[in-house]
Motif scaffolding. Structure first.
Motif, PDB file in Angstrom:
ATOM      1  N   GLU A  26       0.832  -1.205   0.000  1.00  0.00           N
ATOM      2  CA  GLU A  26       0.000   0.000   0.000  1.00  0.00           C
ATOM      3  C   GLU A  26       0.867   1.255   0.000  1.00  0.00           C
ATOM      4  OE1 GLU A  26      -3.320   0.470  -0.149  1.00  0.00           O
ATOM      5  OE2 GLU A  26      -3.574  -1.659  -0.534  1.00  0.00           O
ATOM      6  N   ALA A  27       1.952   1.230   0.758  1.00  0.00           N
ATOM      7  CA  ALA A  27       2.853   2.391   0.810  1.00  0.00           C
ATOM      8  C   ALA A  27       3.523   2.618  -0.540  1.00  0.00           C
ATOM      9  CB  ALA A  27       3.904   2.177   1.898  1.00  0.00           C
ATOM     10  N   LEU A  28       3.889   1.528  -1.209  1.00  0.00           N
ATOM     11  CA  LEU A  28       4.536   1.647  -2.515  1.00  0.00           C
ATOM     12  C   LEU A  28       3.569   2.201  -3.555  1.00  0.00           C
ATOM     13  CD1 LEU A  28       7.098   1.144  -4.131  1.00  0.00           C
ATOM     14  CD2 LEU A  28       6.311  -1.197  -4.552  1.00  0.00           C
ATOM     15  N   ILE A  29       2.314   1.720  -3.519  1.00  0.00           N
ATOM     16  CA  ILE A  29       1.296   2.232  -4.436  1.00  0.00           C
ATOM     17  C   ILE A  29       1.076   3.723  -4.199  1.00  0.00           C
ATOM     18  CG2 ILE A  29      -1.160   2.139  -5.009  1.00  0.00           C
ATOM     19  CD1 ILE A  29      -0.984  -0.905  -4.416  1.00  0.00           C
ATOM     20  N   LYS A  30       0.975   4.109  -2.935  1.00  0.00           N
ATOM     21  CA  LYS A  30       0.791   5.522  -2.583  1.00  0.00           C
ATOM     22  C   LYS A  30       1.973   6.350  -3.063  1.00  0.00           C
ATOM     23  CE  LYS A  30      -1.709   8.655  -0.502  1.00  0.00           C
ATOM     24  NZ  LYS A  30      -3.071   8.998  -0.973  1.00  0.00           N
ATOM     25  N   ARG A  31       3.144   5.790  -2.981  1.00  0.00           N
ATOM     26  CA  ARG A  31       4.348   6.495  -3.438  1.00  0.00           C
ATOM     27  C   ARG A  31       4.277   6.782  -4.931  1.00  0.00           C
ATOM     28  NH1 ARG A  31      10.271   3.684  -3.024  1.00  0.00           N
ATOM     29  NH2 ARG A  31      11.510   5.325  -4.031  1.00  0.00           N
ATOM     30  N   VAL A  32       3.841   5.783  -5.704  1.00  0.00           N
ATOM     31  CA  VAL A  32       3.706   5.990  -7.148  1.00  0.00           C
ATOM     32  C   VAL A  32       2.641   7.041  -7.437  1.00  0.00           C
ATOM     33  CG1 VAL A  32       2.976   4.904  -9.304  1.00  0.00           C
ATOM     34  CG2 VAL A  32       4.548   3.702  -7.772  1.00  0.00           C
ATOM     35  N   GLU A  33       1.511   6.935  -6.751  1.00  0.00           N
ATOM     36  CA  GLU A  33       0.407   7.867  -6.985  1.00  0.00           C
ATOM     37  C   GLU A  33       0.788   9.313  -6.673  1.00  0.00           C
ATOM     38  OE1 GLU A  33      -3.896   6.204  -6.348  1.00  0.00           O
ATOM     39  OE2 GLU A  33      -2.663   5.585  -4.638  1.00  0.00           O
ATOM     40  N   THR A  34       1.629   9.512  -5.662  1.00  0.00           N
ATOM     41  CA  THR A  34       1.916  10.876  -5.214  1.00  0.00           C
ATOM     42  C   THR A  34       3.199  11.473  -5.763  1.00  0.00           C
ATOM     43  OG1 THR A  34       2.978  10.000  -3.208  1.00  0.00           O
ATOM     44  CG2 THR A  34       0.629  10.581  -3.068  1.00  0.00           C
ATOM     45  N   THR A  35       4.151  10.628  -6.177  1.00  0.00           N
ATOM     46  CA  THR A  35       5.449  11.176  -6.600  1.00  0.00           C
ATOM     47  C   THR A  35       5.725  11.072  -8.103  1.00  0.00           C
ATOM     48  OG1 THR A  35       6.641   9.089  -6.169  1.00  0.00           O
ATOM     49  CG2 THR A  35       6.428  10.658  -4.340  1.00  0.00           C
ATOM     50  N   TRP A  36       5.117  10.074  -8.778  1.00  0.00           N
ATOM     51  CA  TRP A  36       5.358   9.963 -10.229  1.00  0.00           C
ATOM     52  C   TRP A  36       4.706  11.136 -10.944  1.00  0.00           C
ATOM     53  CZ3 TRP A  36       2.385   9.724 -14.610  1.00  0.00           C
ATOM     54  CH2 TRP A  36       3.049   9.354 -15.798  1.00  0.00           C
ATOM     55  N   ARG A  37       5.387  11.662 -11.959  1.00  0.00           N
ATOM     56  CA  ARG A  37       4.860  12.762 -12.750  1.00  0.00           C
ATOM     57  C   ARG A  37       5.067  12.499 -14.241  1.00  0.00           C
ATOM     58  NH1 ARG A  37       3.323  13.725  -8.449  1.00  0.00           N
ATOM     59  NH2 ARG A  37       3.162  15.691  -7.301  1.00  0.00           N
ATOM     60  N   ALA A  38       4.068  12.879 -15.034  1.00  0.00           N
ATOM     61  CA  ALA A  38       4.230  12.879 -16.489  1.00  0.00           C
ATOM     62  C   ALA A  38       5.134  14.049 -16.874  1.00  0.00           C
ATOM     63  CB  ALA A  38       2.867  13.015 -17.163  1.00  0.00           C
ATOM     64  N   GLN A  39       5.518  14.099 -18.119  1.00  0.00           N
ATOM     65  CA  GLN A  39       6.415  15.166 -18.556  1.00  0.00           C
ATOM     66  C   GLN A  39       5.779  16.542 -18.477  1.00  0.00           C
ATOM     67  OE1 GLN A  39       8.403  14.340 -22.294  1.00  0.00           O
ATOM     68  NE2 GLN A  39       8.932  12.263 -21.695  1.00  0.00           N
ATOM     69  N   ASP A  40       4.438  16.590 -18.445  1.00  0.00           N
ATOM     70  CA  ASP A  40       3.761  17.882 -18.296  1.00  0.00           C
ATOM     71  C   ASP A  40       3.431  18.194 -16.836  1.00  0.00           C
ATOM     72  OD1 ASP A  40       1.722  16.112 -17.758  1.00  0.00           O
ATOM     73  OD2 ASP A  40       0.326  16.909 -19.243  1.00  0.00           O
ATOM     74  N   GLY A  41       3.915  17.351 -15.908  1.00  0.00           N
ATOM     75  CA  GLY A  41       3.720  17.591 -14.492  1.00  0.00           C
ATOM     76  C   GLY A  41       2.505  16.939 -13.878  1.00  0.00           C
ATOM     77  N   ALA A  42       1.674  16.273 -14.656  1.00  0.00           N
ATOM     78  CA  ALA A  42       0.445  15.667 -14.145  1.00  0.00           C
ATOM     79  C   ALA A  42       0.749  14.431 -13.296  1.00  0.00           C
ATOM     80  CB  ALA A  42      -0.482  15.295 -15.295  1.00  0.00           C
ATOM     81  N   THR A  43      -0.078  14.206 -12.269  1.00  0.00           N
ATOM     82  CA  THR A  43       0.044  13.017 -11.436  1.00  0.00           C
ATOM     83  C   THR A  43      -0.726  11.857 -12.063  1.00  0.00           C
ATOM     84  OG1 THR A  43      -1.941  13.503 -10.135  1.00  0.00           O
ATOM     85  CG2 THR A  43       0.130  14.482  -9.387  1.00  0.00           C
ATOM     86  N   VAL A  44      -0.522  10.668 -11.513  1.00  0.00           N
ATOM     87  CA  VAL A  44      -1.235   9.490 -11.997  1.00  0.00           C
ATOM     88  C   VAL A  44      -2.742   9.684 -11.880  1.00  0.00           C
ATOM     89  CG1 VAL A  44      -1.657   7.039 -11.614  1.00  0.00           C
ATOM     90  CG2 VAL A  44       0.660   7.925 -11.441  1.00  0.00           C
ATOM     91  N   ASP A  45      -3.199  10.113 -10.702  1.00  0.00           N
ATOM     92  CA  ASP A  45      -4.639  10.256 -10.475  1.00  0.00           C
ATOM     93  C   ASP A  45      -5.264  11.296 -11.404  1.00  0.00           C
ATOM     94  OD1 ASP A  45      -4.588   8.322  -8.551  1.00  0.00           O
ATOM     95  OD2 ASP A  45      -4.473   9.706  -6.864  1.00  0.00           O
ATOM     96  N   GLU A  46      -4.537  12.390 -11.659  1.00  0.00           N
ATOM     97  CA  GLU A  46      -5.043  13.417 -12.572  1.00  0.00           C
ATOM     98  C   GLU A  46      -5.225  12.853 -13.975  1.00  0.00           C
ATOM     99  OE1 GLU A  46      -3.081  17.374 -10.432  1.00  0.00           O
ATOM    100  OE2 GLU A  46      -2.035  16.360 -12.072  1.00  0.00           O
ATOM    101  N   ILE A  47      -4.258  12.085 -14.430  1.00  0.00           N
ATOM    102  CA  ILE A  47      -4.328  11.512 -15.775  1.00  0.00           C
ATOM    103  C   ILE A  47      -5.460  10.506 -15.874  1.00  0.00           C
ATOM    104  CG2 ILE A  47      -3.115  10.038 -17.437  1.00  0.00           C
ATOM    105  CD1 ILE A  47      -0.510  11.360 -16.544  1.00  0.00           C
ATOM    106  N   LEU A  48      -5.567   9.617 -14.889  1.00  0.00           N
ATOM    107  CA  LEU A  48      -6.604   8.582 -14.929  1.00  0.00           C
ATOM    108  C   LEU A  48      -7.993   9.200 -14.953  1.00  0.00           C
ATOM    109  CD1 LEU A  48      -5.214   5.941 -12.390  1.00  0.00           C
ATOM    110  CD2 LEU A  48      -4.833   6.086 -14.857  1.00  0.00           C
ATOM    111  N   ALA A  49      -8.197  10.237 -14.138  1.00  0.00           N
ATOM    112  CA  ALA A  49      -9.516  10.865 -14.069  1.00  0.00           C
ATOM    113  C   ALA A  49      -9.893  11.525 -15.391  1.00  0.00           C
ATOM    114  CB  ALA A  49      -9.542  11.893 -12.938  1.00  0.00           C
ATOM    115  N   ARG A  50      -8.947  12.229 -16.009  1.00  0.00           N
ATOM    116  CA  ARG A  50      -9.247  12.928 -17.256  1.00  0.00           C
ATOM    117  C   ARG A  50      -9.445  11.952 -18.411  1.00  0.00           C
ATOM    118  NH1 ARG A  50      -8.150  18.427 -17.162  1.00  0.00           N
ATOM    119  NH2 ARG A  50      -9.405  18.403 -19.061  1.00  0.00           N
ATOM    120  N   VAL A  51      -8.611  10.926 -18.477  1.00  0.00           N
ATOM    121  CA  VAL A  51      -8.706   9.957 -19.571  1.00  0.00           C
ATOM    122  C   VAL A  51     -10.020   9.183 -19.494  1.00  0.00           C
ATOM    123  CG1 VAL A  51      -7.708   7.842 -20.534  1.00  0.00           C
ATOM    124  CG2 VAL A  51      -6.222   9.746 -19.885  1.00  0.00           C
TER     125      VAL A  51
END
Length: 261
Positions: A26-51
């Motif tokens: 769970e901590a690793l998943i949270k880490r990906v969700e909060t720290t990974w960024r696309a090249q335009d700065g978007a987070t995982v959750d932002e991308i998933l919601a818009r797509v």
């Protein structure tokens, strides 16, 4: 200690181990969700919601595990519709190295690195190619969605609008894995077919092919003759100049078609 207590102790030990692994996952998943960024700065959750608003894209569930001694693995499963079975699901994966570097895969998901619009366009283009029912063609053909490709003249979508160009088929946006002997870098490749209501050679203005490619975080580069003109000249002046490389290629093709050597 009686033998009767062994099963209870083992169960308690297994529960503790499972609970620890689950918490780490769970901590690793949270880490990906909060720290990974696309090249335009978007987070995982932002991308998933818009797509999910524009493509057939239904996130299912997260999983995390250790892939190697020094590398962790996080995956998100998704389907095209709520009714899809497990065998119909796709995955987006992140390999997380010991030093925190996150590598996104597989190749079909790599457009997510560019941001939500490129990822959505890629998914919709695959829906069209796969014959999936009711793809969002309006989104696919909306020129403004292609402004993530930036040229010396401005965003590609804006330039297409000014050039009175409409987007047709095919459209493709993919991550291409090149043979090692060709390049150590992989690339993204965008291809559009357009009709433009302007004066110019019909092989450009009717079903003209526009190709742009991009390596890593480098700028997009034109990779077709029409794309080079769009990137080099402002709309309204695309066909005023003669391009020597382009002319030589077309002359060679005409010669072959006429039976010359």
């Amino acid at each position: 200690m009686t033998h009767r207590r062994w099963p209870l102790l083992f169960a308690a030990f297994a529960a503790a181990i499972f609970g620890c692994a689950h918490a780490e996952g769970e901590a690793l998943i949270k880490r990906v969700e909060t720290t990974w960024r696309a090249q335009d700065g978007a987070t995982v959750d932002e991308i998933l919601a818009r797509v999910a608003e524009v493509a057939h894209f239904v996130p299912r569930g997260w999983e995390a595990s250790q892939k190697h001694d020094s590398e962790d693995f996080v995956s998100l499963s998704w389907a095209r519709s709520q009714g899809d079975m497990r065998d119909d699901e796709h995955e987006i994966t992140w390999d997380v190295s010991a030093d925190g570097v996150m590598s996104l895969g597989p190749a079909r998901s790599k457009t997510m690195e560019l941001g939500w619009r490129p990822f959505a366009l890629s998914l919709i283009a695959h829906e069209v190619a796969d014959g999936y029912p009711q793809p969002n063609l309006a989104f696919l053909r909306d020129a403004s969605n292609y402004d993530f490709v930036v040229t010396a003249q401005g965003g590609l979508g804006d330039l297409l609008k000014k050039g009175r160009c409409t987007i047709g088929n095919p459209v493709s946006l993919d991550y291409v894995v090149l043979p090692e002997k060709m390049s150590k870098d992989d690339l993204w490749r965008l291809q559009l077919s357009v009709d433009c209501d302007i004066k110019g050679p019909s092989y450009f203005t009717h079903s003209g092919i526009i190709i742009f490619t991009k390596m890593n975080r480098d700028a997009w580069q034109p990779a077709s003759f029409f794309a080079r003109r769009i990137a080099k000249y402002p709309p309204g002046h695309w066909f005023e100049q003669v391009e020597p490389d382009e002319q030589r290629t077309f002359d060679a093709v005409r010669k072959v078609l006429k039976g010359g050597k």
